[in-house]
Design a protein around this motif. Structure first.
Motif, PDB file in Angstrom:
ATOM      1  N   ASN A  90       0.816  -1.219   0.000  1.00  0.00           N
ATOM      2  CA  ASN A  90       0.000   0.000   0.000  1.00  0.00           C
ATOM      3  C   ASN A  90       0.847   1.266   0.000  1.00  0.00           C
ATOM      4  O   ASN A  90       0.502   2.251  -0.652  1.00  0.00           O
ATOM      5  N   VAL A  91       1.961   1.258   0.735  1.00  0.00           N
ATOM      6  CA  VAL A  91       2.850   2.428   0.754  1.00  0.00           C
ATOM      7  C   VAL A  91       3.452   2.656  -0.636  1.00  0.00           C
ATOM      8  O   VAL A  91       3.481   3.794  -1.140  1.00  0.00           O
ATOM      9  N   ASN A  92       3.922   1.584  -1.271  1.00  0.00           N
ATOM     10  CA  ASN A  92       4.482   1.726  -2.616  1.00  0.00           C
ATOM     11  C   ASN A  92       3.420   2.120  -3.629  1.00  0.00           C
ATOM     12  O   ASN A  92       3.696   2.876  -4.568  1.00  0.00           O
ATOM     13  N   ARG A  93       2.202   1.625  -3.431  1.00  0.00           N
ATOM     14  CA  ARG A  93       1.112   2.017  -4.322  1.00  0.00           C
ATOM     15  C   ARG A  93       0.787   3.507  -4.153  1.00  0.00           C
ATOM     16  O   ARG A  93       0.509   4.206  -5.134  1.00  0.00           O
ATOM     17  N   ALA A  94       0.833   3.984  -2.913  1.00  0.00           N
ATOM     18  CA  ALA A  94       0.590   5.408  -2.662  1.00  0.00           C
ATOM     19  C   ALA A  94       1.651   6.266  -3.353  1.00  0.00           C
ATOM     20  O   ALA A  94       1.334   7.295  -3.968  1.00  0.00           O
ATOM     21  N   LEU A  95       2.912   5.836  -3.262  1.00  0.00           N
ATOM     22  CA  LEU A  95       3.990   6.568  -3.936  1.00  0.00           C
ATOM     23  C   LEU A  95       3.821   6.527  -5.455  1.00  0.00           C
ATOM     24  O   LEU A  95       4.059   7.527  -6.147  1.00  0.00           O
ATOM     25  N   LEU A 129       7.434  -2.760  -6.988  1.00  0.00           N
ATOM     26  CA  LEU A 129       7.574  -3.186  -5.595  1.00  0.00           C
ATOM     27  C   LEU A 129       6.220  -3.500  -4.964  1.00  0.00           C
ATOM     28  O   LEU A 129       6.094  -4.446  -4.184  1.00  0.00           O
ATOM     29  N   SER A 130       5.212  -2.719  -5.317  1.00  0.00           N
ATOM     30  CA  SER A 130       3.870  -2.981  -4.809  1.00  0.00           C
ATOM     31  C   SER A 130       3.364  -4.343  -5.270  1.00  0.00           C
ATOM     32  O   SER A 130       2.792  -5.111  -4.480  1.00  0.00           O
ATOM     33  N   LEU A 131       3.603  -4.673  -6.535  1.00  0.00           N
ATOM     34  CA  LEU A 131       3.159  -5.964  -7.069  1.00  0.00           C
ATOM     35  C   LEU A 131       3.944  -7.122  -6.456  1.00  0.00           C
ATOM     36  O   LEU A 131       3.379  -8.189  -6.177  1.00  0.00           O
ATOM     37  N   VAL A 132       5.246  -6.927  -6.250  1.00  0.00           N
ATOM     38  CA  VAL A 132       6.072  -7.975  -5.633  1.00  0.00           C
ATOM     39  C   VAL A 132       5.561  -8.295  -4.230  1.00  0.00           C
ATOM     40  O   VAL A 132       5.433  -9.466  -3.850  1.00  0.00           O
ATOM     41  N   MET A 133       5.248  -7.277  -3.444  1.00  0.00           N
ATOM     42  CA  MET A 133       4.747  -7.489  -2.090  1.00  0.00           C
ATOM     43  C   MET A 133       3.355  -8.117  -2.111  1.00  0.00           C
ATOM     44  O   MET A 133       3.024  -8.956  -1.268  1.00  0.00           O
TER      45      MET A 133
END
Length: 246
Positions: A90-95, A129-133
């Motif tokens: 979620n943090v990477n998606r927000a970025l 990174l969002s997809l990897v997580m």
């Protein structure tokens, strides 16, 4: 009909429709690229793809706030693995959405003094990174489901019958491979939400992989994967029970 109306009334639903149209155009353009009689159609498809992409950027203007709110919820999860994976996603998606908003502002002339290519690459990194997580979370959930099924007495009996029918083949190829695959498929079959989420994230992964140069494919593969993930997203919005939670 009511479900369709509710779907189109959601900004997320409209984004999924725009996204599916965008990647359908990209795939069609790739398939028709060598057809000299379809040059006019290819030009129209490219224009429609560009317009759909621009429309999606506008629809996503508030998604940064939604992703930050989702991160605040997931950080409170008691399961540490889910907490880490979902919060990081979620943090990477927000970025990603924040950088995407800046790129949109540049495209309409609100911001000028930025390096578009560098910001676009950083946006793709955050998306990757969002997809990897998210995929890590999917694998973790699948392993939990497999462990639960393996402890079930009735399922073990079913698996023993299955192995008994093909024991010679299983032993000849790879020991326990048949049992593992049977357990995996049965776990995914009994929880379609996990299977759909994993397939969706895996398809989406090809987009930033190609953009970042980690795994170069072609516009046809990117268009097909984007279309598949968009259709899965539409299905999960129309059928909330197929959405993986948390």
């Amino acid at each position: 009909m009511d479900a369709v109306v509710r779907f189109t009334n959601q900004s997320q639903g409209r984004d999924r429709i725009f996204r599916a149209s965008q990647y359908a155009c990209a795939l069609s353009t790739y398939l028709l690229r060598n057809n000299s009689e379809r040059k006019g159609l290819v030009a129209k498809l490219k224009s429609l793809e560009s317009n759909m992409s621009a429309g999606r950027k506008l629809l996503r203007l508030g998604n940064t706030v939604n992703s930050v709110a989702a991160a605040k919820r997931t950080i409170q999860l008691s399961d540490r693995v889910l907490c880490l994976c979902l919060t990081a996603a979620n943090v990477n998606r927000a970025l990603y959405f924040l950088l995407d908003n800046v790129l949109w502002a540049r495209s309409v002339g609100l911001i000028r003094d930025i390096d578009k290519e560098r910001w676009s690459l950083n946006s793709s990194r955050c998306y990757f990174l969002s997809l990897v997580m998210s995929l890590t979370r999917d694998v973790y959930v699948v392993l939990q489901l497999m462990a639960q099924r393996a402890r079930d007495k009735h399922f073990r009996q079913k698996m023993e019958v299955r192995l008994g029918e093909s024991s010679e083949v299983a032993e000849a190829v790879v020991p326990h491979l048949d049992a593992f695959l049977f357990l995996l498929l049965e776990s995914l079959k009994s929880h379609p939400a996990v299977a759909l989420d994993m397939l969706k994230n895996a398809c989406d992964l090809f987009i930033p992989l190609d953009r970042l140069g980690i795994y170069k494919s072609n516009p046809g593969v990117v268009g097909f994967c984007g279309l598949m993930s968009s259709l899965i997203g539409i299905i999960t919005l129309l059928e909330p029970k197929l959405t993986l939670k948390p």
